[in-house]
Design a protein around this motif. Sequence first.
Motif, PDB file in Angstrom:
ATOM      1  N   LEU A   1      14.645  -4.828 -61.089  1.00  0.00           N
ATOM      2  CA  LEU A   1      14.623  -3.948 -59.782  1.00  0.00           C
ATOM      3  C   LEU A   1      13.535  -3.398 -59.769  1.00  0.00           C
ATOM      4  CD1 LEU A   1      18.308  -2.877 -59.589  1.00  0.00           C
ATOM      5  CD2 LEU A   1      17.308  -4.946 -58.833  1.00  0.00           C
ATOM      6  N   ARG A   2      12.379  -3.718 -59.032  1.00  0.00           N
ATOM      7  CA  ARG A   2      11.155  -2.937 -58.748  1.00  0.00           C
ATOM      8  C   ARG A   2      11.371  -1.479 -58.452  1.00  0.00           C
ATOM      9  NH1 ARG A   2       5.892  -5.248 -58.554  1.00  0.00           N
ATOM     10  NH2 ARG A   2       6.610  -7.103 -58.658  1.00  0.00           N
ATOM     11  N   PRO A   3      10.673  -0.518 -58.858  1.00  0.00           N
ATOM     12  CA  PRO A   3      11.054   0.537 -58.223  1.00  0.00           C
ATOM     13  C   PRO A   3       9.734   0.896 -57.313  1.00  0.00           C
ATOM     14  CG  PRO A   3       9.773   0.688 -60.556  1.00  0.00           C
ATOM     15  CD  PRO A   3      10.166  -0.526 -60.098  1.00  0.00           C
ATOM     16  N   PRO A   4       9.687   1.997 -56.514  1.00  0.00           N
ATOM     17  CA  PRO A   4       8.570   2.043 -55.375  1.00  0.00           C
ATOM     18  C   PRO A   4       7.295   2.411 -56.063  1.00  0.00           C
ATOM     19  CG  PRO A   4      10.579   3.330 -54.907  1.00  0.00           C
ATOM     20  CD  PRO A   4      10.867   2.871 -56.329  1.00  0.00           C
ATOM     21  N   THR A   5       7.174   3.056 -57.279  1.00  0.00           N
ATOM     22  CA  THR A   5       5.900   3.359 -57.896  1.00  0.00           C
ATOM     23  C   THR A   5       5.325   2.063 -58.365  1.00  0.00           C
ATOM     24  OG1 THR A   5       7.187   3.950 -59.824  1.00  0.00           O
ATOM     25  CG2 THR A   5       6.949   5.731 -58.155  1.00  0.00           C
TER      26      THR A   5
ATOM     27  N   ALA B   1       3.240  -0.987 -75.175  1.00  0.00           N
ATOM     28  CA  ALA B   1       2.202  -0.847 -74.182  1.00  0.00           C
ATOM     29  C   ALA B   1       2.374  -1.222 -73.102  1.00  0.00           C
ATOM     30  CB  ALA B   1       0.772  -1.368 -74.913  1.00  0.00           C
ATOM     31  N   CYS B   2       2.153  -0.322 -71.966  1.00  0.00           N
ATOM     32  CA  CYS B   2       2.693  -0.737 -70.557  1.00  0.00           C
ATOM     33  C   CYS B   2       1.784   0.160 -69.561  1.00  0.00           C
ATOM     34  CB  CYS B   2       3.978  -0.167 -70.320  1.00  0.00           C
ATOM     35  SG  CYS B   2       4.432  -0.716 -68.618  1.00  0.00           S
ATOM     36  N   ASN B   3       1.410  -0.458 -68.573  1.00  0.00           N
ATOM     37  CA  ASN B   3       0.312   0.146 -67.346  1.00  0.00           C
ATOM     38  C   ASN B   3       1.401   0.777 -66.215  1.00  0.00           C
ATOM     39  OD1 ASN B   3       1.023  -2.169 -66.277  1.00  0.00           O
ATOM     40  ND2 ASN B   3      -1.151  -2.826 -65.990  1.00  0.00           N
TER      41      ASN B   3
ATOM     42  N   ARG C   1       8.858   1.678 -66.544  1.00  0.00           N
ATOM     43  CA  ARG C   1       9.180   1.540 -67.798  1.00  0.00           C
ATOM     44  C   ARG C   1      10.658   1.324 -68.044  1.00  0.00           C
ATOM     45  NH1 ARG C   1       5.021   2.670 -71.588  1.00  0.00           N
ATOM     46  NH2 ARG C   1       6.569   3.244 -73.225  1.00  0.00           N
ATOM     47  N   GLU C   2      11.333   2.463 -67.403  1.00  0.00           N
ATOM     48  CA  GLU C   2      12.948   2.475 -67.440  1.00  0.00           C
ATOM     49  C   GLU C   2      13.467   1.420 -66.891  1.00  0.00           C
ATOM     50  OE1 GLU C   2      13.954   6.200 -66.102  1.00  0.00           O
ATOM     51  OE2 GLU C   2      13.369   7.444 -67.905  1.00  0.00           O
ATOM     52  N   SER C   3      12.858   0.849 -65.671  1.00  0.00           N
ATOM     53  CA  SER C   3      13.539  -0.161 -64.953  1.00  0.00           C
ATOM     54  C   SER C   3      13.357  -1.689 -65.511  1.00  0.00           C
ATOM     55  CB  SER C   3      12.697  -0.572 -63.541  1.00  0.00           C
ATOM     56  OG  SER C   3      11.375  -0.677 -63.501  1.00  0.00           O
TER      57      SER C   3
END
Length: 275
Positions: free
Chosen positions: A204-208, A234-236, A242-244
């Motif tokens: 579920l894609r967050p708004p950010t 590693a994540c951009n 990250r939590e989603s």
Amino acid sequence: MASDAPAGMQRPSDRWVSITLSVLLHAALLGALVYGWMLFRRPPQPAPTLAIEARVVDARSVRGAAQPAPQPPPVPEAPPEPVGPPQPTPEELAQREQQREQQEAAAAEQQRAAEQRAAAEAAAAAAAAAEAHAAAERKARQEAEAQKRAEEKQRQADAQEQAQREEDLQHDLAAEEDAKKARAGPALASWQAQIAARINRAWLRPPTARAGIECMLNVTQVPGGEVTEVTVGACNGDQAVRESIEAAVYRASPLPPPPDPALFDRHLRIDFKPD
């Protein structure tokens, strides 16, 4: 005529007469005592001795002279009275000897019985000691044999375990080799793509979230594909991204199985690129 003197009264002349008579009596007694003492002190006169004239005569010259008077026969002496207890009779002596022999025989029998009992006790003690020693030896042998069997069993178990470990190691090596070969081929890439597609569908894609998201996911699974742990490397993306993505991995569980069982790995590294 002059009257007589009253009764009970003594004339002076009569009194002097009495005194004179008393003095004379005492003088006579004193003289008698002195005379008797003088007689007692005077030594007695020796009696006169008569002179006897005698002549020695040979008895053979007067052979017909008077013979000596016969001596009376000796009076037999009475037997001495017995002193102490009477002497035992032969029957009593025999009875005493028999009693003594019986006592000696009884004492000897008691001594033999005591020696036999002592010998029996010594034999029993020796037998008990020998039996105890034999039992101790048997127990020691049994314990040694049991120890030997236990050691042999342990050696066999160790050898079997060692063989099983070697077999498992060979199997693991072979499986690892097969996995390496499989991972080197297109099958691993196809399986990882399937896992990433399932996570992407569950995300579920967050708004950010912006375009060009790329995160490295460390996923732990069990046989059957159930996810037990997820960490985002590693994540951009930001924290919400990250939590989603982590929640999407848990929602995608169970993960699709690999096309080849040799490709299964508990720990997966998934390069997640949703765009």
